[in-house]
Design a protein around this motif. Structure first.
Motif, mmCIF file in Angstrom:
data_model
loop_
_atom_site.group_PDB
_atom_site.id
_atom_site.type_symbol
_atom_site.label_atom_id
_atom_site.label_comp_id
_atom_site.label_asym_id
_atom_site.label_seq_id
_atom_site.Cartn_x
_atom_site.Cartn_y
_atom_site.Cartn_z
ATOM 1 N N ILE A 75 1.070 -1.118 -0.030
ATOM 2 C CA ILE A 75 -0.086 -0.022 -0.163
ATOM 3 C C ILE A 75 1.056 1.180 -0.132
ATOM 4 N N MET A 76 0.294 2.329 -0.381
ATOM 5 C CA MET A 76 0.939 3.565 -0.567
ATOM 6 C C MET A 76 0.236 4.499 0.307
ATOM 7 N N VAL A 77 0.909 5.100 1.392
ATOM 8 C CA VAL A 77 0.188 6.172 2.189
ATOM 9 C C VAL A 77 1.076 7.385 2.372
ATOM 10 N N THR A 78 0.463 8.360 2.786
ATOM 11 C CA THR A 78 1.226 9.852 2.767
ATOM 12 C C THR A 78 1.069 10.304 4.232
ATOM 13 N N THR A 79 2.286 10.945 4.655
ATOM 14 C CA THR A 79 2.471 11.748 5.853
ATOM 15 C C THR A 79 1.411 12.559 6.188
ATOM 16 N N ASP A 80 0.865 12.715 7.396
ATOM 17 C CA ASP A 80 0.185 13.859 7.657
ATOM 18 C C ASP A 80 0.988 15.368 8.074
ATOM 19 N N ARG A 81 0.243 16.132 8.649
ATOM 20 C CA ARG A 81 0.969 17.541 8.761
ATOM 21 C C ARG A 81 2.075 17.361 9.683
ATOM 22 N N ASP A 82 1.831 16.330 10.866
ATOM 23 C CA ASP A 82 3.148 16.062 11.798
ATOM 24 C C ASP A 82 4.144 15.054 11.375
ATOM 25 N N GLY A 83 3.928 14.386 10.011
ATOM 26 C CA GLY A 83 4.960 13.497 9.537
ATOM 27 C C GLY A 83 4.626 11.946 9.948
ATOM 28 N N TYR A 84 3.338 11.938 10.437
ATOM 29 C CA TYR A 84 2.740 10.450 10.796
ATOM 30 C C TYR A 84 2.263 9.693 9.597
ATOM 31 N N PHE A 85 2.250 8.548 9.467
ATOM 32 C CA PHE A 85 1.609 7.812 8.623
ATOM 33 C C PHE A 85 0.988 6.563 9.197
ATOM 34 N N ASN A 86 -0.380 6.229 8.767
ATOM 35 C CA ASN A 86 -1.080 5.026 9.188
ATOM 36 C C ASN A 86 -1.216 4.350 7.913
ATOM 37 N N ALA A 87 -0.822 2.890 7.968
ATOM 38 C CA ALA A 87 -1.076 2.119 6.971
ATOM 39 C C ALA A 87 -2.153 1.005 7.198
ATOM 40 N N THR A 88 -2.951 0.692 6.525
ATOM 41 C CA THR A 88 -3.891 -0.437 6.806
ATOM 42 C C THR A 88 -3.927 -1.341 5.494
ATOM 43 N N LEU A 89 -3.409 -2.556 5.751
ATOM 44 C CA LEU A 89 -3.191 -3.477 4.484
ATOM 45 C C LEU A 89 -4.103 -4.499 4.636
ATOM 46 N N ARG A 90 -4.981 -4.660 3.545
ATOM 47 C CA ARG A 90 -5.900 -5.810 3.509
ATOM 48 C C ARG A 90 -5.141 -6.880 3.199
ATOM 49 N N LEU A 91 -5.028 -8.028 3.860
ATOM 50 C CA LEU A 91 -4.114 -9.318 3.263
ATOM 51 C C LEU A 91 -4.880 -10.301 2.299
ATOM 52 N N HIS A 92 -4.652 -9.828 0.986
ATOM 53 C CA HIS A 92 -5.225 -10.346 0.097
ATOM 54 C C HIS A 92 -4.493 -11.689 -0.308
ATOM 55 N N GLU A 93 -3.045 -11.468 -0.081
ATOM 56 C CA GLU A 93 -2.355 -12.624 0.011
ATOM 57 C C GLU A 93 -2.036 -13.140 1.275
ATOM 58 N N PRO A 94 -2.369 -14.204 1.703
ATOM 59 C CA PRO A 94 -1.996 -14.639 3.079
ATOM 60 C C PRO A 94 -0.549 -14.715 3.449
ATOM 61 N N LEU A 95 -0.496 -14.395 4.801
ATOM 62 C CA LEU A 95 1.077 -14.530 5.357
ATOM 63 C C LEU A 95 1.207 -15.840 5.846
ATOM 64 N N PRO A 96 2.635 -16.405 5.997
ATOM 65 C CA PRO A 96 2.782 -17.575 6.741
ATOM 66 C C PRO A 96 2.258 -17.814 8.022
ATOM 67 N N LEU A 97 1.909 -19.029 7.999
ATOM 68 C CA LEU A 97 0.994 -19.491 9.475
ATOM 69 C C LEU A 97 1.898 -19.876 10.400
ATOM 70 N N ASP A 98 3.025 -20.250 10.158
ATOM 71 C CA ASP A 98 4.087 -20.788 11.150
ATOM 72 C C ASP A 98 4.894 -19.723 11.830
ATOM 73 N N THR A 99 4.440 -18.529 11.803
ATOM 74 C CA THR A 99 5.185 -17.533 12.880
ATOM 75 C C THR A 99 4.287 -16.501 13.011
ATOM 76 N N SER A 100 4.532 -15.673 14.199
ATOM 77 C CA SER A 100 3.594 -14.476 14.604
ATOM 78 C C SER A 100 4.117 -13.329 14.075
ATOM 79 N N TRP A 101 5.413 -13.104 14.078
ATOM 80 C CA TRP A 101 5.999 -11.994 13.755
ATOM 81 C C TRP A 101 6.536 -11.995 12.245
ATOM 82 N N HIS A 102 5.966 -10.877 11.479
ATOM 83 C CA HIS A 102 6.155 -10.721 10.101
ATOM 84 C C HIS A 102 6.934 -9.348 9.796
ATOM 85 N N ARG A 103 7.858 -9.279 8.860
ATOM 86 C CA ARG A 103 8.325 -8.472 8.487
ATOM 87 C C ARG A 103 8.029 -7.263 7.368
ATOM 88 N N ALA A 104 7.676 -6.248 7.607
ATOM 89 C CA ALA A 104 7.266 -5.161 6.554
ATOM 90 C C ALA A 104 8.279 -4.433 6.014
#
Length: 354
Positions: A75-104
């Motif tokens: 996803i592409m997001v844009t920072t707000d006036r204070d430089g913050y960004f919020n990204a909500t990714l719909r996981l159309h492609e599932p992530l591996p189920l054998d781990t809890s932590w994933h790297r973005a």
């Protein structure tokens, strides 16, 4: 965080993310960091003071595009006036189920033609068989802050480094026991809340690592909007209530344990949530951090108000009483309780909270 190594310039700082198998959430900030200069040594009191000042005067970079990739989702997001960004990714492609932590992965290009910034963030997705959600306050619940004394609180928040801060005795073992559960392999989500500003995020991460407290998305800080012209934080009405209810909605019917302290409004907020989400909150643990008789009476009244529910409110002076109740309710194992006993004994010998 993509560090500037003291040279200053644009920096991207993503915070740990969280989510479900359906969607993931990631927040961060792009800002311009002031340089340290050649006269500031790499260690010592001058460096500590310089780091504090740099955190306070950071200038967020608005309208910067941030490209976030998680697995085969992006996803592409844009920072707000204070430089913050919020990204909500719909996981159309599932992530591996054998781990809890994933790297973005994150890719940022600023407007001033600087070299593109690449960074990454860890995103926590609970395993499918998760049986409990733990949401904990930080200030005066995990870490001694002294929120009832505003001036001292500000000093501790902004000036003290991670190694100068104290965790309450037994906290690390108790939270480790909650994380692994009765089976020892639960990998439950633990989400942390703080009244502090996002600028202390790095310190909190270091504090958790130094004290062996289970890491989780420290995602519930808030932007204080502090500047030299406006030195006090913006008001954040119902900040904690809104965040906790959002988590309860996100994690469907997952039972929850709430942990807080008696110094502010945690008991009132938590009791309100019990009434709004019948059956979801299984226990409330409140650390007693003051000796006021009227405050103790008010919390016992809240205990009586929710007595008819499946939730028990425990007002405790230390981590041992909380852990005993958690063991009795099946939230942690007997070995987890014994670890809390050992942890508290060791912390008390080392001097406890300062």
């Amino acid at each position: 965080m993509k560090s500037d190594h003291g040279h200053g310039g644009p920096v991207v700082h993503p915070y740990r993310g969280y989510g479900t198998t359906r969607e993931a959430f990631l927040m961060g900030r792009v800002f311009r960091q002031a340089g340290l200069g050649r006269v500031i040594p790499p260690y010592g009191i001058l460096r500590d003071i310089a780091d504090v000042v740099r955190r306070v005067i950071r200038r967020g970079l608005p309208d910067v595009e941030v490209h976030v990739t998680l697995g085969n989702n992006d996803i592409m997001v844009t920072t707000d006036r204070d430089g913050y960004f919020n990204a909500t990714l719909r996981l159309h492609e599932p992530l591996p189920l054998d781990t809890s932590w994933h790297r973005a992965d994150l890719h940022v290009v600023t407007h001033d033609g600087a070299t593109p910034i690449h960074s990454f963030a860890d995103v926590y997705i609970p395993p499918a068989d998760t049986d409990l959600l733990v949401i904990s306050d930080i200030d005066d619940t995990v870490m001694y802050t002294g929120v009832t004394d505003k001036l001292r609180m500000l000093y501790r928040l902004f000036v003290r480094q991670a190694h100068q801060r104290a965790a309450f005795p037994g906290v690390a073992a108790f939270y480790q026991a909650l994380y692994v559960g009765k089976s020892g392999e639960a990998r439950r989500p633990i989400l942390y809340v703080s009244r502090g500003p996002w600028s202390i995020y790095e310190m909190l991460e270091e504090f958790f690592q130094m004290n062996d407290i289970p890491v989780g998305p420290i995602l519930f800080l808030r932007e204080w909007g502090i500047s030299w012209r406006k030195p006090w934080p913006r008001r954040a009405e119902d900040h904690k209530h809104a965040l906790i209810t959002r988590m309860l909605d996100l994690f469907d019917d997952l039972p929850c344990v709430l942990i807080g302290d008696s110094g502010q409004h945690d008991p009132e907020v938590y009791a309100r949530i019990v009434k709004e989400y019948p059956g979801r909150v299984k226990a409330i643990y409140i650390r007693r951090v003051d000796s006021r008789v009227d405050r103790k009476r008010a919390i016992h009244q809240l205990h009586d108000e929710i007595r008819h529910t499946d939730c028990e409110l425990q007002l405790s002076a230390d981590s041992k009483a909380m852990a005993m109740h958690a063991r009795d309710r099946g939230f942690i194992s007997e070995s987890g309780l014994q670890a809390v006993y050992r942890d508290m004994h060791h912390d008390m010998e080392e001097g406890g909270v300062n």
